[in-house]
Design an enzyme around this catalytic site. Structure first.
Site, PDB file in Angstrom:
ATOM      1  N   GLU A 119       0.830  -1.216   0.000  1.00  0.00           N
ATOM      2  CA  GLU A 119       0.000   0.000   0.000  1.00  0.00           C
ATOM      3  C   GLU A 119       0.863   1.264   0.000  1.00  0.00           C
ATOM      4  OE1 GLU A 119      -2.780   0.400  -0.903  1.00  0.00           O
ATOM      5  OE2 GLU A 119      -3.275  -1.731  -0.832  1.00  0.00           O
TER       6      GLU A 119
HETATM    7  C1  LIG Z   1       2.686  -9.574   0.414  1.00  0.00           C
HETATM    8  C2  LIG Z   1       2.403  -8.499  -0.587  1.00  0.00           C
HETATM    9  C3  LIG Z   1       1.085  -8.185  -0.907  1.00  0.00           C
HETATM   10  C4  LIG Z   1       0.808  -7.209  -1.869  1.00  0.00           C
HETATM   11  N1  LIG Z   1      -0.490  -6.983  -2.246  1.00  0.00           N
HETATM   12  C5  LIG Z   1      -0.727  -6.185  -3.333  1.00  0.00           C
HETATM   13  C6  LIG Z   1      -2.035  -6.095  -3.907  1.00  0.00           C
HETATM   14  O1  LIG Z   1      -2.990  -6.693  -3.414  1.00  0.00           O
HETATM   15  N2  LIG Z   1      -2.198  -5.350  -5.024  1.00  0.00           N
HETATM   16  C7  LIG Z   1      -1.158  -4.679  -5.612  1.00  0.00           C
HETATM   17  O2  LIG Z   1      -1.376  -4.021  -6.625  1.00  0.00           O
HETATM   18  N3  LIG Z   1       0.083  -4.737  -5.077  1.00  0.00           N
HETATM   19  C8  LIG Z   1       0.326  -5.468  -3.965  1.00  0.00           C
HETATM   20  N4  LIG Z   1       1.591  -5.563  -3.443  1.00  0.00           N
HETATM   21  C9  LIG Z   1       2.662  -4.781  -4.046  1.00  0.00           C
HETATM   22  C10 LIG Z   1       3.137  -3.665  -3.130  1.00  0.00           C
HETATM   23  O3  LIG Z   1       2.181  -2.650  -3.032  1.00  0.00           O
HETATM   24  C11 LIG Z   1       4.490  -3.182  -3.675  1.00  0.00           C
HETATM   25  O4  LIG Z   1       5.425  -4.208  -3.407  1.00  0.00           O
HETATM   26  C12 LIG Z   1       4.931  -1.877  -3.038  1.00  0.00           C
HETATM   27  O5  LIG Z   1       4.097  -0.819  -3.466  1.00  0.00           O
HETATM   28  C13 LIG Z   1       6.380  -1.522  -3.380  1.00  0.00           C
HETATM   29  O6  LIG Z   1       6.647  -1.664  -4.747  1.00  0.00           O
HETATM   30  P1  LIG Z   1       7.918  -2.525  -5.198  1.00  0.00           P
HETATM   31  O7  LIG Z   1       7.838  -3.830  -4.511  1.00  0.00           O
HETATM   32  O8  LIG Z   1       7.981  -2.523  -6.669  1.00  0.00           O
HETATM   33  O9  LIG Z   1       9.163  -1.757  -4.600  1.00  0.00           O
HETATM   34  P2  LIG Z   1       9.937  -0.557  -5.314  1.00  0.00           P
HETATM   35  O10 LIG Z   1       8.948   0.434  -5.824  1.00  0.00           O
HETATM   36  O11 LIG Z   1      10.912  -1.118  -6.251  1.00  0.00           O
HETATM   37  O12 LIG Z   1      10.696   0.088  -4.072  1.00  0.00           O
HETATM   38  C14 LIG Z   1      11.971  -0.350  -3.587  1.00  0.00           C
HETATM   39  C15 LIG Z   1      12.511   0.681  -2.609  1.00  0.00           C
HETATM   40  O13 LIG Z   1      12.671   1.942  -3.282  1.00  0.00           O
HETATM   41  C16 LIG Z   1      11.995   2.960  -2.585  1.00  0.00           C
HETATM   42  N5  LIG Z   1      11.401   3.919  -3.523  1.00  0.00           N
HETATM   43  C17 LIG Z   1      10.781   3.642  -4.702  1.00  0.00           C
HETATM   44  N6  LIG Z   1      10.322   4.786  -5.256  1.00  0.00           N
HETATM   45  C18 LIG Z   1      10.638   5.792  -4.415  1.00  0.00           C
HETATM   46  C19 LIG Z   1      10.437   7.195  -4.417  1.00  0.00           C
HETATM   47  N7  LIG Z   1       9.761   7.800  -5.395  1.00  0.00           N
HETATM   48  N8  LIG Z   1      10.909   7.928  -3.368  1.00  0.00           N
HETATM   49  C20 LIG Z   1      11.579   7.328  -2.363  1.00  0.00           C
HETATM   50  N9  LIG Z   1      11.803   6.003  -2.316  1.00  0.00           N
HETATM   51  C21 LIG Z   1      11.339   5.242  -3.312  1.00  0.00           C
HETATM   52  C22 LIG Z   1      10.884   2.250  -1.800  1.00  0.00           C
HETATM   53  O14 LIG Z   1      10.481   3.003  -0.674  1.00  0.00           O
HETATM   54  C23 LIG Z   1      11.577   0.936  -1.436  1.00  0.00           C
HETATM   55  O15 LIG Z   1      12.324   1.106  -0.266  1.00  0.00           O
HETATM   56  C24 LIG Z   1       1.877  -6.499  -2.458  1.00  0.00           C
HETATM   57  C25 LIG Z   1       3.196  -6.802  -2.102  1.00  0.00           C
HETATM   58  C26 LIG Z   1       3.458  -7.792  -1.200  1.00  0.00           C
HETATM   59  C27 LIG Z   1       4.888  -8.134  -0.902  1.00  0.00           C
END
Ligand SMILES: Cc1cc2nc3c(=O)[nH]c(=O)nc-3n(C[C@H](O)[C@H](O)[C@H](O)COP(=O)(O)OP(=O)(O)OC[C@H]3O[C@@H](n4cnc5c(N)ncnc54)[C@H](O)[C@@H]3O)c2cc1C
Length: 600
Positions: free
Chosen positions: A443
């Site tokens: 989220e």
């Molecule tokens: C168990 C689980 C359930 C989930 N359920 C859902 C779901 O139901 N529906 C859905 O759509 N998604 C879901 N997700 C996805 C989840 O919302 C994303 O994993 C999350 O938003 C982070 O995206 P990412 O994993 O690509 O990390 P990334 O975006 O790659 O982030 C990696 C790191 O970079 C940092 N970062 C990235 N961009 C910025 C920025 N602009 N400024 C500062 N820091 C930044 C982040 O804070 C983080 O520390 C789920 C994930 C998990 C693991």
């Protein structure tokens, strides 16, 4: 009993801090006073303690499993979800016109906390369904609302939120799933979504996926994203062309299936025309999808904050029980009686008080946010609605970011209180620690919440809203001083110092942010932690004031004394952290940028 719902503290938060009596004067909520709240919370406590909580440990040992496109949930989940649905719990906060009970969020939030304390993995299914209902209530057509909302409110169907793709996580501008318009007005959806919570399961007859996708020719970036309803099973009973390819093996919340969903791989050959592509229905206007999805995301962000409070409460309860039982050494002042537990050691008490103060502070903040949400929706006066909406939106990143970050601290302290046994799975406390770890990530990570707080909620209006919140805090300080007494005066002094630290940080964000946004955003997470700490501390200050008045009136003595002690602890141990956070924001940007990238 592994978990006891903190009904008295929840009632205190919603009655004395969030002002439930006032919420019950809003049109539509006339029957939602304290008596109703007490009855609903008592029943929520009974159901979740007896039915849902015992499945928490089971879910960790026997996670959801995937076989041949199907997901089987933890034994017991399906039956418990039936009971949940039949009890009307899914419809608690939703309109009576769609089969719900139409209760305010001020009461609904308390039930959400209890459900999540009982079982975080189980609670995710209703949590996402709530978000899908809210999104369709806002942006769905009357026909779409009639087709999907009553079934979801009844718990016959569940909802999901499909944002994430392999290349599109925090950055939704990178969404690539495509939607092809069809002559009959529907669309065919093609693409891969990952990490979809309850994207496939066996607890309901149908799953309503809300999916972000791009219509061919749409503008680049977030301005070209549309929102679609993609049911797993179509109205005529046809299986839609959306399939679960696998589910993830995770650190925590193991019972909650996290699905990879493939849209439009052609495996459902029985679709109309025999052509591949998942049948989807546009919600609202093309290219407005992110705005609609924000409704669902805001509902879910708030609810994930409540998940943090919930897991913190359960971890605290477990730590207290262990600290009473475990006998080890005598306290330095010799006060430990023979056979007395480690709870007599001052440092163990410090840990328990830290856990309790953080949990109660975040709970109070979430309750106040819920009341603002209710007023923002139901108040007859447009200005009052707008003010409450702005206040609620300011609080959402704090409820999500601060409550979940502190839940990690609380769950970690719960492990620490257990000593070596905390590290051993059989004790059970390690599960809370592992489960809590996702809360600062999904989220929107804490950084994404902090960016929202800095950009949309602080600098956009030149700090006006943030300073208005600070002015309300200052008024509470005045009330504490007027009330008199050592505890109230000490609390007022700590609150004033924290408020000043916040105002310094707001000034930095607004002024420095103009010329050097990189410097402002370098301090975004410390700024969020400062703001969350202060607003939760403000609620503890209000709690102290009420509790002293109640004590003077001779009401609920043990509870009120404990509340005063917890608020004092928050003032002395938690609020002073704001000073260090202020320094990190105001003086810390240069040292973040000083390290050359190649030196990492
Ligand atoms: C168990 C689980 C359930 C989930 N359920 C859902 C779901 O139901 N529906 C859905 O759509 N998604 C879901 N997700 C996805 C989840 O919302 C994303 O994993 C999350 O938003 C982070 O995206 P990412 O994993 O690509 O990390 P990334 O975006 O790659 O982030 C990696 C790191 O970079 C940092 N970062 C990235 N961009 C910025 C920025 N602009 N400024 C500062 N820091 C930044 C982040 O804070 C983080 O520390 C789920 C994930 C998990 C693991």
């Amino acid at each position: 009993m592994s978990y006891r719902a903190p009904v008295q503290d929840l009632m205190f938060a919603i009655r004395d801090l969030a002002g439930l009596d006032e919420v019950a004067t809003l049109p539509g909520f006339e029957d939602a006073g304290c008596e109703t709240a007490q009855a609903v919370l008592d029943e929520a406590a009974r159901f979740n303690e007896e039915v849902v909580a015992p499945l928490n440990w089971e879910g960790d040992k026997f996670p959801s499993s995937f076989h041949d496109g199907h997901v089987t949930t933890t034994p017991g989940f399906k039956q418990a979800f039936r009971q949940f649905a039949e009890g009307g719990w899914q419809g608690l906060q939703h309109p009576a016109a769609f089969g719900g009970q139409g209760l305010p969020k001020t009461i609904g939030f308390a039930c959400t906390e209890i459900l999540n304390s009982a079982n975080l993995s189980f609670a995710l299914c209703p949590l996402l369904t709530d978000g899908a209902i809210e999104a369709l209530l806002t942006a769905g057509s009357p026909d779409q609302q009639q087709a999907y909302i009553p079934k979801m409110v009844a718990g016959e169907w569940t909802g999901t939120m499909n944002l994430t793709e392999p290349q599109a996580g925090s950055d939704l501008a990178a969404v690539r799933t495509r939607a092809e318009p069809q002559p009959d007005g529907s669309y065919r959806i093609f693409g891969t979504k990952i990490f979809i919570t309850y994207g496939e399961h066996d607890m309901a007859d149908n799953i309503v996926h809300l999916v972000l996708a791009r219509v061919a020719g749409a503008p680049e970036g977030v301005k070209g994203i549309s929102l679609f309803i993609v049911p797993k099973v179509l109205a005529d009973g046809t299986r839609n062309d959306v399939h679960c390819v696998s589910i993830e093996h995770k650190l925590g919340i193991k019972a909650s299936p996290t699905a990879v969903l493939q849209y439009g791989d052609g495996t459902a050959a029985s679709l109309p025309g025999g052509a591949p592509g998942a049948v989807g229905y546009l919600v609202g206007q093309e290219n407005q999808g992110l705005a609609y999805m924000f409704v669902m995301m805001n509902a879910a962000r708030y609810a994930v904050g409540v998940q943090g409070i919930a897991v913190a409460e359960r971890a605290y309860q477990k730590a207290v029980a262990y600290a009473r039982d475990r006998v080890q050494g005598r306290s330095v002042d010799g006060s430990t009686p023979p056979g007395g537990g480690i709870v007599h050691h001052p440092d163990v008490r410090r840990m328990l008080m830290t856990m309790r103060a953080l949990t109660e502070g975040c709970r109070a903040m979430a309750a106040v946010a819920a009341a603002a949400y209710d007023a923002a929706h139901a108040h007859p006066d447009a200005d009052a609605r707008a003010q409450n909406q702005a206040f609620y939106e300011f609080l959402v990143p704090l409820v999500k970011g601060y409550s979940t970050e502190t839940s990690l601290e609380v769950a970690s302290l719960a492990v620490q209180v257990h000593g070596g046994m905390g590290f051993i799975e059989e004790t059970g406390v390690a599960q809370y620690y592992r489960d809590a770890r996702i809360l600062t990530i999904y989220e929107g990570t804490t950084a994404i919440q902090a960016n929202d707080l800095v950009g949309r909620k602080t600098t956009r209006d030149g700090g006006a809203l943030a300073r208005a919140v600070a002015a309300r805090i200052e008024a509470t300080e005045g009330e504490l001083v007027a009330q008199g007494g050592a505890a109230a005066r000490a609390m007022a002094a700590r609150l004033a110092a924290a408020r000043q630290a916040f105002l310094d940080a707001v000034g930095f964000m607004v002024e420095r942010g103009k010329a050097d946004p990189g410097a402002a955003y370098a301090g975004s997470v410390p700024y969020l932690m400062l703001a969350g700490n202060l607003v939760a501390g403000w609620q503890m200050a209000r709690a102290l004031r009420v509790a002293e008045q109640r004590l003077a009136a001779g009401e609920d003595e043990a509870f009120m004394r404990a509340k005063v002690a917890t608020a004092r602890f928050y003032a002395d141990h938690i609020l002073p952290r704001t000073g260090a956070l202020r320094d990190a924001v105001v003086d810390g940007a240069e040292s973040i940028a000083a390290m050359p990238l190649e030196a990492f």
